[in-house]
Design a protein around this motif. Structure first.
Motif, PDB file in Angstrom:
ATOM      1  N   GLY A 121       0.777  -1.229   0.000  1.00  0.00           N
ATOM      2  CA  GLY A 121       0.000   0.000   0.000  1.00  0.00           C
ATOM      3  C   GLY A 121       0.808   1.278   0.000  1.00  0.00           C
ATOM      4  O   GLY A 121       0.243   2.371   0.115  1.00  0.00           O
ATOM      5  N   GLU A 122       2.129   1.170  -0.133  1.00  0.00           N
ATOM      6  CA  GLU A 122       2.986   2.352  -0.148  1.00  0.00           C
ATOM      7  C   GLU A 122       3.871   2.351  -1.390  1.00  0.00           C
ATOM      8  O   GLU A 122       4.223   1.294  -1.921  1.00  0.00           O
ATOM      9  N   MET A 123       4.263   3.547  -1.813  1.00  0.00           N
ATOM     10  CA  MET A 123       5.195   3.640  -2.928  1.00  0.00           C
ATOM     11  C   MET A 123       6.546   3.080  -2.500  1.00  0.00           C
ATOM     12  O   MET A 123       7.027   3.378  -1.404  1.00  0.00           O
ATOM     13  N   MET A 124       7.136   2.260  -3.356  1.00  0.00           N
ATOM     14  CA  MET A 124       8.447   1.703  -3.065  1.00  0.00           C
ATOM     15  C   MET A 124       9.501   2.304  -3.989  1.00  0.00           C
ATOM     16  O   MET A 124      10.547   2.771  -3.545  1.00  0.00           O
ATOM     17  N   CYS A 125       9.215   2.291  -5.291  1.00  0.00           N
ATOM     18  CA  CYS A 125      10.130   2.914  -6.244  1.00  0.00           C
ATOM     19  C   CYS A 125       9.356   3.272  -7.505  1.00  0.00           C
ATOM     20  O   CYS A 125       8.205   2.869  -7.687  1.00  0.00           O
ATOM     21  N   SER A 126       9.985   4.035  -8.368  1.00  0.00           N
ATOM     22  CA  SER A 126       9.342   4.443  -9.616  1.00  0.00           C
ATOM     23  C   SER A 126      10.404   4.604 -10.690  1.00  0.00           C
ATOM     24  O   SER A 126      11.601   4.712 -10.386  1.00  0.00           O
ATOM     25  N   MET A 127       9.979   4.618 -11.926  1.00  0.00           N
ATOM     26  CA  MET A 127      10.918   4.815 -13.030  1.00  0.00           C
ATOM     27  C   MET A 127      10.286   5.746 -14.057  1.00  0.00           C
ATOM     28  O   MET A 127       9.057   5.864 -14.138  1.00  0.00           O
ATOM     29  N   ALA A 128      11.135   6.407 -14.817  1.00  0.00           N
ATOM     30  CA  ALA A 128      10.647   7.339 -15.831  1.00  0.00           C
ATOM     31  C   ALA A 128      11.633   7.388 -16.983  1.00  0.00           C
ATOM     32  O   ALA A 128      12.827   7.126 -16.804  1.00  0.00           O
ATOM     33  N   ALA A 129      11.135   7.724 -18.156  1.00  0.00           N
ATOM     34  CA  ALA A 129      11.987   7.856 -19.337  1.00  0.00           C
ATOM     35  C   ALA A 129      11.770   9.229 -19.961  1.00  0.00           C
ATOM     36  O   ALA A 129      10.637   9.690 -20.079  1.00  0.00           O
ATOM     37  N   PHE A 130      12.871   9.862 -20.337  1.00  0.00           N
ATOM     38  CA  PHE A 130      12.819  11.167 -20.976  1.00  0.00           C
ATOM     39  C   PHE A 130      13.487  11.054 -22.349  1.00  0.00           C
ATOM     40  O   PHE A 130      13.829   9.969 -22.790  1.00  0.00           O
ATOM     41  N   LYS A 131      13.693  12.169 -23.011  1.00  0.00           N
ATOM     42  CA  LYS A 131      14.242  12.121 -24.361  1.00  0.00           C
ATOM     43  C   LYS A 131      15.646  11.547 -24.415  1.00  0.00           C
ATOM     44  O   LYS A 131      16.003  10.823 -25.344  1.00  0.00           O
ATOM     45  N   GLU A 132      16.462  11.854 -23.407  1.00  0.00           N
ATOM     46  CA  GLU A 132      17.861  11.444 -23.463  1.00  0.00           C
ATOM     47  C   GLU A 132      18.339  10.668 -22.242  1.00  0.00           C
ATOM     48  O   GLU A 132      19.503  10.302 -22.165  1.00  0.00           O
ATOM     49  N   HIS A 133      17.464  10.437 -21.274  1.00  0.00           N
ATOM     50  CA  HIS A 133      17.885   9.659 -20.109  1.00  0.00           C
ATOM     51  C   HIS A 133      16.672   9.075 -19.394  1.00  0.00           C
ATOM     52  O   HIS A 133      15.533   9.456 -19.658  1.00  0.00           O
ATOM     53  N   CYS A 134      16.955   8.135 -18.500  1.00  0.00           N
ATOM     54  CA  CYS A 134      15.925   7.549 -17.649  1.00  0.00           C
ATOM     55  C   CYS A 134      16.206   7.926 -16.196  1.00  0.00           C
ATOM     56  O   CYS A 134      17.275   8.430 -15.869  1.00  0.00           O
ATOM     57  N   ALA A 135      15.230   7.647 -15.337  1.00  0.00           N
ATOM     58  CA  ALA A 135      15.403   7.901 -13.913  1.00  0.00           C
ATOM     59  C   ALA A 135      14.766   6.768 -13.121  1.00  0.00           C
ATOM     60  O   ALA A 135      13.746   6.207 -13.538  1.00  0.00           O
ATOM     61  N   LEU A 136      15.388   6.437 -12.020  1.00  0.00           N
ATOM     62  CA  LEU A 136      14.859   5.441 -11.089  1.00  0.00           C
ATOM     63  C   LEU A 136      14.891   6.063  -9.704  1.00  0.00           C
ATOM     64  O   LEU A 136      15.919   6.615  -9.297  1.00  0.00           O
ATOM     65  N   ASN A 137      13.788   5.997  -8.998  1.00  0.00           N
ATOM     66  CA  ASN A 137      13.724   6.643  -7.693  1.00  0.00           C
ATOM     67  C   ASN A 137      13.208   5.688  -6.621  1.00  0.00           C
ATOM     68  O   ASN A 137      12.146   5.100  -6.773  1.00  0.00           O
ATOM     69  N   PHE A 138      13.995   5.529  -5.559  1.00  0.00           N
ATOM     70  CA  PHE A 138      13.532   4.808  -4.370  1.00  0.00           C
ATOM     71  C   PHE A 138      12.953   5.852  -3.428  1.00  0.00           C
ATOM     72  O   PHE A 138      13.645   6.792  -3.027  1.00  0.00           O
ATOM     73  N   TRP A 139      11.687   5.706  -3.073  1.00  0.00           N
ATOM     74  CA  TRP A 139      11.004   6.742  -2.327  1.00  0.00           C
ATOM     75  C   TRP A 139      11.510   6.893  -0.901  1.00  0.00           C
ATOM     76  O   TRP A 139      11.309   7.942  -0.280  1.00  0.00           O
ATOM     77  N   LYS A 140      12.150   5.875  -0.365  1.00  0.00           N
ATOM     78  CA  LYS A 140      12.729   5.995   0.983  1.00  0.00           C
ATOM     79  C   LYS A 140      14.252   5.885   0.910  1.00  0.00           C
ATOM     80  O   LYS A 140      14.897   5.288   1.750  1.00  0.00           O
ATOM     81  N   GLN A 141      14.808   6.506  -0.127  1.00  0.00           N
ATOM     82  CA  GLN A 141      16.248   6.432  -0.377  1.00  0.00           C
ATOM     83  C   GLN A 141      17.088   6.844   0.827  1.00  0.00           C
ATOM     84  O   GLN A 141      18.120   6.257   1.104  1.00  0.00           O
ATOM     85  N   SER A 142      16.626   7.856   1.553  1.00  0.00           N
ATOM     86  CA  SER A 142      17.412   8.365   2.686  1.00  0.00           C
ATOM     87  C   SER A 142      17.596   7.319   3.779  1.00  0.00           C
ATOM     88  O   SER A 142      18.477   7.462   4.640  1.00  0.00           O
ATOM     89  N   LEU A 143      16.792   6.249   3.750  1.00  0.00           N
ATOM     90  CA  LEU A 143      16.895   5.195   4.759  1.00  0.00           C
ATOM     91  C   LEU A 143      17.628   3.962   4.223  1.00  0.00           C
ATOM     92  O   LEU A 143      17.807   2.991   4.952  1.00  0.00           O
ATOM     93  N   LEU A 144      18.043   4.020   2.967  1.00  0.00           N
ATOM     94  CA  LEU A 144      18.757   2.908   2.359  1.00  0.00           C
ATOM     95  C   LEU A 144      20.263   3.131   2.415  1.00  0.00           C
ATOM     96  O   LEU A 144      20.732   4.198   2.833  1.00  0.00           O
ATOM     97  N   ASP A 145      21.033   2.132   1.996  1.00  0.00           N
ATOM     98  CA  ASP A 145      22.494   2.191   2.022  1.00  0.00           C
ATOM     99  C   ASP A 145      23.000   3.326   1.133  1.00  0.00           C
ATOM    100  O   ASP A 145      22.902   3.248  -0.098  1.00  0.00           O
TER     101      ASP A 145
END
Length: 202
Positions: A52-76
């Motif tokens: 029930g919570e966001m874990m990660c997301s991904m996106a694509a743009f014209k020249e690059h992609c992005a991957l985001n962990f929503w609780k990144q600050s708590l990860l390694d």
């Protein structure tokens, strides 16, 4: 069989050719490590929710992609670049080589799952109620004088929205970039759009 959303299939199909293997790889790893993940469309790009919570997301743009962990600050922290060149946990991703190795990725996903399993949230910094006076740069003031609709919209926007536009313009590295951002700002303001309207919930 993993539970997938047709939106994600369509999103990947419409992405630039360089982005397709990146998006497919991320998606495959997430489903491999987290079979109970739920794919969703949020802010017009794919999200992976768990418990029930966001874990990660991904996106694509014209020249690059992005991957985001929503609780990144708590990860390694060592798994992420010290300096990022774009939005997302890993900055600009233009090929699979820009991602951590699969072993590291699996560890991050497992840890992100644990945080959601245990209901651990990222602590938000206290919001200061004191608002600093915004200093509108002269170039923006001059540009607004040529467009009354954009000026009215800018003046009616809340503090945070004005600040986003001002920072975007003042942080431009070159005059050419600044001028391009000014032109875009006037267009978006005239249309009643905020600086980050592309990422707002539909």
């Amino acid at each position: 069989m993993p539970t997938t959303d047709p939106f994600v299939d369509e999103y990947i199909d419409k992405a630039q050719d360089f982005a397709k293997p990146i998006l497919k790889h991320i998606r495959s790893l997430v489903h491999e490590v987290c079979p109970d993940v739920v794919e969703k469309k949020k802010w017009s790009f794919p999200h992976f929710d768990y418990k029930g919570e966001m874990m990660c997301s991904m996106a694509a743009f014209k020249e690059h992609c992005a991957l985001n962990f929503w609780k990144q600050s708590l990860l390694d922290a060592s798994a992420f670049p010290a300096e990022k060149t774009a939005m997302g946990s890993f900055g600009r991703i233009t090929s699979l080589e820009d991602l951590p190795d699969d072993k590291t990725m699996r560890k991050l996903i497992v840890e992100a799952m644990r945080l959601n399993d245990e209901g651990i949230e990222v602590k938000k910094a206290p919001v200061s109620k004191e608002k600093k006076e915004l200093v509108v740069p002269e170039v923006l003031t001059a540009a607004l004088e040529s467009n009354t609709v954009a000026t009215e919209m800018f003046n009616n926007f809340p503090y945070s929205c004005k600040k986003e536009y001002i920072e975007w313009i003042t942080e431009a590295k070159t005059d050419a970039t600044r001028d391009k951002r000014l032109a875009t700002t006037l267009t978006w303001l005239a249309e009643g759009k905020r600086r980050n309207w592309k990422y707002e919930k539909c």
